[in-house]
Design a protein around this motif. Sequence first.
Motif, PDB file in Angstrom:
ATOM      1  N   SER A 274       0.846  -1.182   0.000  1.00 30.40           N
ATOM      2  CA  SER A 274       0.000   0.000   0.000  1.00 30.40           C
ATOM      3  C   SER A 274       0.888   1.241   0.000  1.00 30.40           C
ATOM      4  N   LEU A 275       0.813   2.017  -1.094  1.00 25.82           N
ATOM      5  CA  LEU A 275       1.604   3.247  -1.205  1.00 25.82           C
ATOM      6  C   LEU A 275       0.700   4.444  -0.936  1.00 25.82           C
ATOM      7  N   GLY A 276       0.357   4.628   0.319  1.00 24.44           N
ATOM      8  CA  GLY A 276      -0.456   5.777   0.719  1.00 24.44           C
ATOM      9  C   GLY A 276       0.440   6.794   1.389  1.00 24.44           C
ATOM     10  N   SER A 277      -0.049   7.418   2.446  1.00 26.60           N
ATOM     11  CA  SER A 277       0.775   8.355   3.213  1.00 26.60           C
ATOM     12  C   SER A 277       2.004   7.645   3.757  1.00 26.60           C
ATOM     13  N   THR A 278       1.836   6.365   4.125  1.00 26.34           N
ATOM     14  CA  THR A 278       2.963   5.552   4.551  1.00 26.34           C
ATOM     15  C   THR A 278       3.038   4.330   3.640  1.00 26.34           C
ATOM     16  N   GLY A 314       6.949   6.979   2.671  1.00 24.85           N
ATOM     17  CA  GLY A 314       5.748   6.904   1.839  1.00 24.85           C
ATOM     18  C   GLY A 314       5.348   8.229   1.250  1.00 24.85           C
ATOM     19  N   GLY A 315       4.115   8.280   0.776  1.00 21.59           N
ATOM     20  CA  GLY A 315       3.619   9.415   0.007  1.00 21.59           C
ATOM     21  C   GLY A 315       3.540  10.728   0.768  1.00 21.59           C
ATOM     22  N   ALA A 316       3.439  10.668   2.092  1.00 17.23           N
ATOM     23  CA  ALA A 316       3.322  11.911   2.860  1.00 17.23           C
ATOM     24  C   ALA A 316       4.521  12.822   2.611  1.00 17.23           C
ATOM     25  N   VAL A 317       5.718  12.218   2.489  1.00 18.17           N
ATOM     26  CA  VAL A 317       6.926  13.005   2.223  1.00 18.17           C
ATOM     27  C   VAL A 317       6.841  13.626   0.825  1.00 18.17           C
ATOM     28  N   LEU A 318       6.349  12.836  -0.143  1.00 15.22           N
ATOM     29  CA  LEU A 318       6.185  13.353  -1.509  1.00 15.22           C
ATOM     30  C   LEU A 318       5.273  14.571  -1.521  1.00 15.22           C
ATOM     31  N   ARG A 319       4.224  14.479  -0.742  1.00 11.26           N
ATOM     32  CA  ARG A 319       3.231  15.559  -0.709  1.00 11.26           C
ATOM     33  C   ARG A 319       3.808  16.826  -0.082  1.00 11.26           C
ATOM     34  N   GLN A 320       4.786  16.669   0.814  1.00 10.45           N
ATOM     35  CA  GLN A 320       5.449  17.846   1.399  1.00 10.45           C
ATOM     36  C   GLN A 320       6.290  18.577   0.357  1.00 10.45           C
ATOM     37  N   THR A 323       3.173  18.905  -5.375  1.00 11.52           N
ATOM     38  CA  THR A 323       1.728  18.704  -5.494  1.00 11.52           C
ATOM     39  C   THR A 323       1.510  17.424  -6.307  1.00 11.52           C
ATOM     40  N   ASP A 324       0.290  16.888  -6.258  1.00  9.98           N
ATOM     41  CA  ASP A 324      -0.007  15.670  -7.013  1.00  9.98           C
ATOM     42  C   ASP A 324       0.164  15.901  -8.516  1.00  9.98           C
ATOM     43  N   GLU A 325      -0.140  17.151  -8.988  1.00  7.44           N
ATOM     44  CA  GLU A 325       0.026  17.481 -10.409  1.00  7.44           C
ATOM     45  C   GLU A 325       1.510  17.471 -10.780  1.00  7.44           C
ATOM     46  N   GLN A 326       2.319  18.087  -9.914  1.00  6.97           N
ATOM     47  CA  GLN A 326       3.777  18.085 -10.148  1.00  6.97           C
ATOM     48  C   GLN A 326       4.304  16.654 -10.188  1.00  6.97           C
ATOM     49  N   LEU A 327       3.809  15.832  -9.265  1.00  5.11           N
ATOM     50  CA  LEU A 327       4.244  14.434  -9.215  1.00  5.11           C
ATOM     51  C   LEU A 327       4.008  13.762 -10.557  1.00  5.11           C
ATOM     52  N   GLU A 328       2.833  14.025 -11.126  1.00  6.97           N
ATOM     53  CA  GLU A 328       2.482  13.404 -12.408  1.00  6.97           C
ATOM     54  C   GLU A 328       3.382  13.900 -13.534  1.00  6.97           C
ATOM     55  N   LYS A 329       3.544  15.240 -13.609  1.00  4.20           N
ATOM     56  CA  LYS A 329       4.358  15.848 -14.684  1.00  4.20           C
ATOM     57  C   LYS A 329       5.811  15.390 -14.600  1.00  4.20           C
ATOM     58  N   GLY A 410      -2.524   5.754  -3.215  1.00  5.20           N
ATOM     59  CA  GLY A 410      -2.307   6.863  -4.148  1.00  5.20           C
ATOM     60  C   GLY A 410      -1.110   6.677  -5.065  1.00  5.20           C
ATOM     61  N   GLY A 411      -0.062   6.010  -4.588  1.00  5.44           N
ATOM     62  CA  GLY A 411       1.148   5.814  -5.391  1.00  5.44           C
ATOM     63  C   GLY A 411       0.989   4.754  -6.469  1.00  5.44           C
ATOM     64  N   SER A 412      -0.086   3.957  -6.388  1.00  6.12           N
ATOM     65  CA  SER A 412      -0.240   2.832  -7.318  1.00  6.12           C
ATOM     66  C   SER A 412      -0.557   3.290  -8.740  1.00  6.12           C
ATOM     67  N   LYS A 413      -1.037   4.536  -8.873  1.00  9.91           N
ATOM     68  CA  LYS A 413      -1.383   4.998 -10.225  1.00  9.91           C
ATOM     69  C   LYS A 413      -0.156   5.502 -10.989  1.00  9.91           C
ATOM     70  N   ASN A 414       0.986   5.600 -10.322  1.00  8.71           N
ATOM     71  CA  ASN A 414       2.205   6.095 -10.966  1.00  8.71           C
ATOM     72  C   ASN A 414       2.905   4.944 -11.708  1.00  8.71           C
ATOM     73  N   GLU A 415       2.733   4.929 -13.050  1.00 10.85           N
ATOM     74  CA  GLU A 415       3.249   3.800 -13.842  1.00 10.85           C
ATOM     75  C   GLU A 415       4.775   3.758 -13.881  1.00 10.85           C
ATOM     76  N   LYS A 416       5.401   4.944 -13.841  1.00 10.03           N
ATOM     77  CA  LYS A 416       6.863   4.982 -13.837  1.00 10.03           C
ATOM     78  C   LYS A 416       7.402   4.369 -12.539  1.00 10.03           C
ATOM     79  N   TRP A 417       6.734   4.685 -11.447  1.00 14.26           N
ATOM     80  CA  TRP A 417       7.140   4.134 -10.149  1.00 14.26           C
ATOM     81  C   TRP A 417       6.979   2.606 -10.165  1.00 14.26           C
ATOM     82  N   THR A 418       5.879   2.143 -10.770  1.00 11.60           N
ATOM     83  CA  THR A 418       5.659   0.698 -10.886  1.00 11.60           C
ATOM     84  C   THR A 418       6.831   0.040 -11.624  1.00 11.60           C
TER      85      THR A 418
HETATM   86  P1  ADP Z   1      -3.745   7.673   2.552  1.00 16.07           P
HETATM   87  O1  ADP Z   1      -5.103   7.046   2.389  1.00 16.07           O
HETATM   88  O2  ADP Z   1      -2.744   6.795   3.213  1.00 16.07           O
HETATM   89  O3  ADP Z   1      -3.744   9.049   3.123  1.00 16.07           O
HETATM   90  P2  ADP Z   1      -3.680   7.598  -0.386  1.00 16.07           P
HETATM   91  O4  ADP Z   1      -3.732   6.138  -0.660  1.00 16.07           O
HETATM   92  O5  ADP Z   1      -4.868   8.435  -0.703  1.00 16.07           O
HETATM   93  O6  ADP Z   1      -3.155   7.894   1.074  1.00 16.07           O
HETATM   94  O7  ADP Z   1      -2.435   8.173  -1.201  1.00 16.07           O
HETATM   95  C1  ADP Z   1      -2.049   9.498  -1.074  1.00 16.07           C
HETATM   96  C2  ADP Z   1      -0.576   9.618  -1.346  1.00 16.07           C
HETATM   97  O8  ADP Z   1      -0.321   9.281  -2.705  1.00 16.07           O
HETATM   98  C3  ADP Z   1      -0.079  11.021  -1.143  1.00 16.07           C
HETATM   99  O9  ADP Z   1       0.785  11.054  -0.035  1.00 16.07           O
HETATM  100  C4  ADP Z   1       0.615  11.412  -2.443  1.00 16.07           C
HETATM  101  O10 ADP Z   1       1.889  11.949  -2.204  1.00 16.07           O
HETATM  102  C5  ADP Z   1       0.726  10.095  -3.189  1.00 16.07           C
HETATM  103  N1  ADP Z   1       0.552  10.306  -4.627  1.00 16.07           N
HETATM  104  C6  ADP Z   1      -0.463  10.930  -5.263  1.00 16.07           C
HETATM  105  N2  ADP Z   1      -0.248  10.953  -6.590  1.00 16.07           N
HETATM  106  C7  ADP Z   1       0.930  10.329  -6.799  1.00 16.07           C
HETATM  107  C8  ADP Z   1       1.721  10.034  -7.957  1.00 16.07           C
HETATM  108  N3  ADP Z   1       1.323  10.374  -9.199  1.00 16.07           N
HETATM  109  N4  ADP Z   1       2.886   9.385  -7.774  1.00 16.07           N
HETATM  110  C9  ADP Z   1       3.296   9.019  -6.555  1.00 16.07           C
HETATM  111  N5  ADP Z   1       2.612   9.280  -5.437  1.00 16.07           N
HETATM  112  C10 ADP Z   1       1.442   9.910  -5.552  1.00 16.07           C
END
Ligand code: ADP
Length: 456
Positions: A274-278, A314-320, A323-329, A410-418
Amino acid sequence: EKKKLYLGMDFGTSGARYALIDHQGNTYAQGKRDYPLYMKEEKMDWIQSWKDTLFLLLDDVPVSLRPIVASIAIDGTSATTIIMDSKSEEPLSRPFLYNESCPDALPLVKSIAPTNHTVCSGSSTLCKLVAWWNSYDSSKESVVLLHQADWLLWLLHGKLGVSDYNNALKVGYDPEMDSYPSWLLSQPYSHLLPSVQDPGTKIECMKEDIRTQFDWITYIVKLHEHDGLGDLLLMCPFTLSGYPKDCLICTGTTDSIAAFLAARATQPGKAVTSLGSTLAIKLLSIRRVEDARFGVYSHRLGDKWLVGGASNTGGAVLRQLFTDEQLEKLSEQINPLEASPLDYYPLQAVGERFPVADPKMEPRLHPRPANDVEYLHGILESIARIEAKGYNLLKDLGANPVEEVITSGGGSKNEKWTKIRERVLGLPVCRANQTEAAYGAALLAMKGACGNTTSD
Ligand code: ADP
């Protein structure tokens, strides 16, 4: 053979959802409700809020589909505890929430439980039980402990004191022996412990008075009780309305296990990251693995074990940083086939537990290259290395080696990361089709009604 559907409900941290599926796993309906905010004596009245949400969700299920709902199962947040009087059927205190800690009870719990047992944490169900036991002065004879999911299910079936071995793990139930251990049974409060079943076991049919609430014919009959139209309606040929008489209420599980079940990883060696906040990893294994140093423990799933570990990266650091748009670009410009030389340990705060047990570990996000694409590449690659290290640690502790990784969050949609993760892990990585815990609960409802699920 008449079409049947299975209803799952998930009572998570931020709201509740339902999913209605058929035997093939197709979703027929789904929905979400936020918990209504009710206050009682200046505190949130969770009991009323959860209860109303349960009935709102039952009412959200399309009327046309209700008559073919064969069974219902519910998952709730782990270690959310309700202590109630079995005579008055009322809770004896406000519920203890999943993340609430009872540190005062911890020394007592530690003195009776084996070293490093799951219950030896301030937020365990057992610490909550002991805290309540030592603070409650009235009679404690007819008292029963229920987890959130048990209590919600009880509202539907009416048989008090039934739980499942996933919810009961944190109160001390031993899923391997399939009993409460003797050190727990010898305690003065052992009579409060609920009986324990496999998740997805039929308990009882839906209570008549609950069923008729959702049956509009019964409703109209009641409205016309005194004018004769009611009797006339009762003679009408349409008998199907509302939930059926034999709608089975089945035992549930915890929310994170329900989310794992949704991904339908049923073979040993299959895992869900699970690639969420953690970053959390869960691996299906033949062997049970526990190591308190790393916070690694196993839940029983039938004849297998679900071994889990959670990192603070996890993703919480990315979000700091982005932005999610920047992450995608930025991600679009990464070449995932190339290894990044940057070696980071992304953390939001000091301290890590899994796969490295170091409460003093400092976040490491330097040096930062001038180019943000390179920077993000380095971070994604570093998180992938931590994930790989996690699976290696589980293997070293005795779990099955991971063979395939399904991804949620949230991180699962990032195909490059996959792609990066496939290279670093050396394994096939895919995105989960289903990640809703409610879907996992619906699979348990199916199990309760049919004895198995299609993928078993
Ligand atoms: P949670 O439910 O644990 O709060 P989510 O499963 O909703 O988290 O995932 C949110 C996380 O996914 C955010 O921390 C964000 O940084 C990350 N995220 C969103 N878009 C992308 C992306 N395109 N690539 C990588 N990480 C992403």
